[in-house]
Design a protein around this motif. Structure first.
Motif, short mmCIF file in Angstrom:
data_model
loop_
_atom_site.label_atom_id
_atom_site.label_comp_id
_atom_site.label_asym_id
_atom_site.label_seq_id
_atom_site.Cartn_x
_atom_site.Cartn_y
_atom_site.Cartn_z
N TYR A 118 0.88 -1.17 0.00
CA TYR A 118 0.00 0.00 0.00
C TYR A 118 0.92 1.21 0.00
O TYR A 118 1.83 1.30 0.82
N VAL A 119 0.70 2.14 -0.93
CA VAL A 119 1.56 3.32 -1.00
C VAL A 119 0.77 4.55 -0.59
O VAL A 119 -0.27 4.84 -1.17
N ASN A 120 1.26 5.24 0.43
CA ASN A 120 0.67 6.52 0.82
C ASN A 120 1.33 7.59 -0.05
O ASN A 120 2.44 8.04 0.22
N MET A 121 0.63 7.98 -1.10
CA MET A 121 1.22 8.85 -2.12
C MET A 121 1.57 10.23 -1.58
O MET A 121 2.55 10.83 -2.02
N HIS A 229 8.15 0.21 4.28
CA HIS A 229 8.05 -1.02 5.06
C HIS A 229 7.68 -2.23 4.19
O HIS A 229 6.72 -2.17 3.43
N SER A 230 8.43 -3.30 4.33
CA SER A 230 8.07 -4.54 3.65
C SER A 230 7.58 -5.55 4.70
O SER A 230 7.68 -5.29 5.90
N SER A 250 2.83 -3.28 3.86
CA SER A 250 2.63 -4.55 3.16
C SER A 250 1.93 -5.55 4.08
O SER A 250 1.44 -5.18 5.15
N TYR A 251 1.88 -6.78 3.68
CA TYR A 251 1.29 -7.85 4.48
C TYR A 251 1.74 -9.19 3.93
O TYR A 251 2.13 -9.28 2.77
N THR A 252 1.70 -10.20 4.78
CA THR A 252 1.75 -11.58 4.27
C THR A 252 0.72 -12.38 5.03
O THR A 252 0.48 -12.14 6.21
N ARG A 253 0.14 -13.31 4.35
CA ARG A 253 -0.81 -14.20 4.98
C ARG A 253 -0.52 -15.57 4.40
O ARG A 253 -0.55 -15.76 3.21
N THR A 260 0.50 -8.52 9.49
CA THR A 260 -0.26 -7.36 8.98
C THR A 260 -0.13 -6.20 9.96
O THR A 260 0.21 -6.41 11.13
N ILE A 261 -0.42 -5.00 9.47
CA ILE A 261 -0.46 -3.87 10.38
C ILE A 261 -1.67 -4.03 11.29
O ILE A 261 -2.63 -4.73 10.97
#
Ligand code: UDP
Ligand code: MN
Length: 296
Positions: A118-121, A229-230, A250-253, A260-261
């Motif tokens: 997710y990019v906070n532009m 952040h990765s 980012s996230y991994t599941r 996740t955040i």
């Protein structure tokens, strides 16, 4: 500080060109999520003369018509094999670079992100504006420190290339100046195999390490950006303030494993939001923009 889409009118158009790589099996779960959140918002930012500040191109193994239309026809089918193996991902990164080089006007900045970012532009553009884009710069988040590998570019047997690389899964950015310098070694338009050729010469090299290698070869050091952040980081350890200031998340599941955040319960707007990106999108959404416009 810029907070609303209308706050960018002083920026020249084509300030930033972003590429994202994805793959067909991720279109439904990953691509739709980013296309309907940060990407569609990024495309609304209008600079001087109403020119878009940001352009986004997506590289995949197939073109999704809906997303393609949304991003102005910049979704491209790569000629790379659709596998997670390292050489194939190098091929994809080379193709991403070529999407940038193929533009009629080269943006001042280039950034890569993965489809699970997710990019906070607003934060990304603020960071880029803090740097001098007339210099060759490489911005990212290093996860491994200094790497030293043999020099397979100059043909000097004893030579070594020492570098730090920005983790691909956190995103990385280069100025146009840096992009022009590295072009002979990353692009396939200059006759060679580009980044993929390098990855073939150094088996096991990941695409992001390969980018660091080439920038290191040209003596362009990595400028550390801690707010990228990765999912190599423990994302649940980020505070609400860290999340607000983050450029990328980012996230991994994977089965029962989740990274996740964690947004406070108040901001967890949707119960079915396993990646937390929908909640994050709502959390970051500026509340004052439409109101301020009406007051004018
Ligand atoms: N990816 C790809 N082809 C594949 C697998 C992954 O292009 O066969 C892309 C994926 O869409 C993502 C990036 O490579 O943008 C990293 O993939 P993933 O997040 O699955 O793995 P990671 O390396 O982060 O563990
Ligand atoms: Mn990933």
């Amino acid at each position: 500080q810029r907070r609303c889409p209308s706050d960018f009118a002083d920026i020249e158009g084509d300030f930033l060109f972003v590429t994202v790589k994805t793959t067909k099996q991720y279109h439904r779960l990953r691509l739709n999520l980013i296309a309907s959140t940060w990407i569609s918002d990024a495309l609304l930012l209008k600079g001087r003369n109403d020119k878009p500040v940001v352009k986004v191109a997506i590289l995949s193994d197939a073109v999704d018509d809906f997303v393609n239309t949304m991003i102005g026809g910049r979704m491209v089918k790569s000629r790379c094999p659709s596998s997670h193996n390292k050489t194939d991902l190098c091929c994809k990164q080379a193709a991403e670079f070529d999407l940038y080089y193929g533009e009629p006007k080269l943006a001042k900045w280039y950034c890569h992100f993965d489809d699970d970012n997710y990019v906070n532009m607003y934060q990304l553009l603020a960071e880029l504006e803090r740097h001098d884009a007339s210099k060759p710069l490489y911005l990212g988040k290093s996860s491994r420190g200094m790497v030293k590998l043999k020099d397979v570019i100059s043909g000097n047997e004893k030579g070594r290339v020492a570098f730090q690389f920005g983790t691909g899964g956190a995103g990385f950015c280069l100025t146009r100046v840096a992009m022009k310098q590295i072009k002979p070694k990353v692009s396939r338009t200059t006759g060679g195999l580009g980044l993929e050729g390098l990855c073939r010469k150094l088996p096991g090299l990941s695409d992001d390490v390969a980018v660091g290698y080439v920038t290191g070869f040209y003596k362009i050091g990595l400028t550390q950006v801690p707010t990228m952040h990765s999912h190599l980081e423990k994302l649940s350890a980020l505070s609400q303030d860290d999340i607000r200031k983050a450029i990328s998340l980012s996230y991994t599941r994977y089965k029962s494993y989740e990274n996740t955040i964690q947004l406070s319960a108040f901001h967890n707007v949707t119960p079915s939001d396993p990646t937390r990106f929908l909640s994050l999108h709502a959390f970051l959404k500026p509340k004052e923009c439409s109101r301020r416009k009406r007051a004018k």
